[in-house]
Design a protein around this motif. Sequence first.
Motif, PDB file in Angstrom:
ATOM      1  N   LEU A  71       0.827  -1.218   0.000  1.00  0.00           N
ATOM      2  CA  LEU A  71       0.000   0.000   0.000  1.00  0.00           C
ATOM      3  C   LEU A  71       0.854   1.259   0.000  1.00  0.00           C
ATOM      4  N   SER A  72       0.285   2.326  -0.549  1.00  0.00           N
ATOM      5  CA  SER A  72       0.887   3.648  -0.430  1.00  0.00           C
ATOM      6  C   SER A  72      -0.234   4.681  -0.441  1.00  0.00           C
ATOM      7  N   ASP A  73       0.114   5.928  -0.788  1.00  0.00           N
ATOM      8  CA  ASP A  73      -0.943   6.959  -0.728  1.00  0.00           C
ATOM      9  C   ASP A  73      -0.763   7.963  -1.866  1.00  0.00           C
ATOM     10  N   LEU A  74      -1.677   8.922  -1.922  1.00  0.00           N
ATOM     11  CA  LEU A  74      -1.677   9.900  -3.028  1.00  0.00           C
ATOM     12  C   LEU A  74      -0.450  10.817  -2.970  1.00  0.00           C
ATOM     13  N   ASP A  75       0.092  11.030  -1.771  1.00  0.00           N
ATOM     14  CA  ASP A  75       1.297  11.890  -1.700  1.00  0.00           C
ATOM     15  C   ASP A  75       2.453  11.248  -2.470  1.00  0.00           C
ATOM     16  N   TYR A  77       1.947   8.694  -4.782  1.00  0.00           N
ATOM     17  CA  TYR A  77       1.480   8.331  -6.134  1.00  0.00           C
ATOM     18  C   TYR A  77       0.348   9.259  -6.548  1.00  0.00           C
ATOM     19  N   PRO A  78       0.654  10.501  -6.946  1.00  0.00           N
ATOM     20  CA  PRO A  78      -0.408  11.459  -7.300  1.00  0.00           C
ATOM     21  C   PRO A  78      -1.194  11.078  -8.564  1.00  0.00           C
ATOM     22  N   THR A  79      -0.622  10.172  -9.363  1.00  0.00           N
ATOM     23  CA  THR A  79      -1.359   9.666 -10.537  1.00  0.00           C
ATOM     24  C   THR A  79      -1.505   8.150 -10.393  1.00  0.00           C
ATOM     25  N   ILE A  80      -2.763   7.700 -10.559  1.00  0.00           N
ATOM     26  CA  ILE A  80      -3.078   6.284 -10.365  1.00  0.00           C
ATOM     27  C   ILE A  80      -3.525   5.689 -11.696  1.00  0.00           C
ATOM     28  N   ASP A  81      -3.120   4.446 -11.957  1.00  0.00           N
ATOM     29  CA  ASP A  81      -3.466   3.844 -13.267  1.00  0.00           C
ATOM     30  C   ASP A  81      -4.949   3.491 -13.367  1.00  0.00           C
ATOM     31  N   LEU A  82      -5.467   2.851 -12.300  1.00  0.00           N
ATOM     32  CA  LEU A  82      -6.825   2.291 -12.393  1.00  0.00           C
ATOM     33  C   LEU A  82      -7.432   2.221 -10.996  1.00  0.00           C
ATOM     34  N   ALA A  83      -8.672   2.676 -10.898  1.00  0.00           N
ATOM     35  CA  ALA A  83      -9.413   2.481  -9.636  1.00  0.00           C
ATOM     36  C   ALA A  83     -10.606   1.583  -9.920  1.00  0.00           C
ATOM     37  N   ILE A  84     -10.913   0.744  -8.954  1.00  0.00           N
ATOM     38  CA  ILE A  84     -12.103  -0.112  -9.042  1.00  0.00           C
ATOM     39  C   ILE A  84     -12.936   0.167  -7.799  1.00  0.00           C
ATOM     40  N   ASP A  85     -14.193   0.579  -7.990  1.00  0.00           N
ATOM     41  CA  ASP A  85     -15.031   0.909  -6.836  1.00  0.00           C
ATOM     42  C   ASP A  85     -16.500   0.758  -7.188  1.00  0.00           C
ATOM     43  N   GLY A  86     -17.296   0.611  -6.160  1.00  0.00           N
ATOM     44  CA  GLY A  86     -18.737   0.458  -6.339  1.00  0.00           C
ATOM     45  C   GLY A  86     -19.429   1.805  -6.435  1.00  0.00           C
ATOM     46  N   ALA A  87     -20.742   1.778  -6.455  1.00  0.00           N
ATOM     47  CA  ALA A  87     -21.541   3.017  -6.450  1.00  0.00           C
ATOM     48  C   ALA A  87     -22.920   2.683  -5.911  1.00  0.00           C
ATOM     49  N   ASP A  88     -23.611   3.740  -5.482  1.00  0.00           N
ATOM     50  CA  ASP A  88     -24.988   3.545  -4.998  1.00  0.00           C
ATOM     51  C   ASP A  88     -25.998   3.763  -6.115  1.00  0.00           C
ATOM     52  N   GLU A  89     -25.657   4.665  -7.042  1.00  0.00           N
ATOM     53  CA  GLU A  89     -26.524   4.909  -8.207  1.00  0.00           C
ATOM     54  C   GLU A  89     -25.643   5.172  -9.411  1.00  0.00           C
TER      55      GLU A  89
END
Length: 233
Positions: A71-75, A77-89
Amino acid sequence: LTQDELKKIAAYKAVEFVESGMVLGLGTGSTAKHAVDRIGELLRQGKLSNIVGIPTSKKTQEQAVSLGIPLSDLDNYPTIDLAIDGADEVDPHLNLVKGRGGSLLREKMVEGACKKFVCIVDESKLVKHLGGSGLALPVEIVPFCWKFTANKLQKLFQGSDCVAKLRNDGEGKPFVTDNGNYIVDLYLKKEMGDLQVASDAILRIAGVVEHGMFLDMATTVIVADLPFGIYID
Ligand code: DER
């Protein structure tokens, strides 16, 4: 297939977008949990390597640590290749409502830093218009004079017969986010107008930190759907 099995199908499909060496935004919620589990499994099997995870909540951070995902953080890695996340709508333009799990601020920061944001849902999340399904539109606010801010939010959407409610933690105390803030849930009975206008108006209220509308951020939505199986928008 149960709803959770549908969530798992969508999550595993999203993980097919993951390549070794990627910096990944790790989402929060019951759907994203399956994706994080799958990433951990592929790392363990040696089918994925050199992954760095950027968690969107303390809860996801704990899950990723238990799976041995680096793990790391945005400080760092200010640019991220891919995010995977859910949503409510999810609306037909891939605009999202997120935050019913209370992690919207870190999710929006991480997903806003991504080149690709794959949103994973079961079909129950698909709506024609955001905020019109009578479900909550979450807004993260500072605890200081929260009633003052909640009333401003309610007034902003009075045309939609809005009711603003402070989210509690189930024990009669205010829910507190990972960032030490409160969440006001806005319940609109009528659709709001232009989403971008609404978004800007919410963020102009001093005391508001962030809201749960993710406009023009998802690049792909994977919907696990019966009986057609998966489809990707
Ligand atoms: O709270 C959040 O933003 C979650 O990602 C939520 O939008 C989806 O949670 P679920 O996958 O448990 O339905």
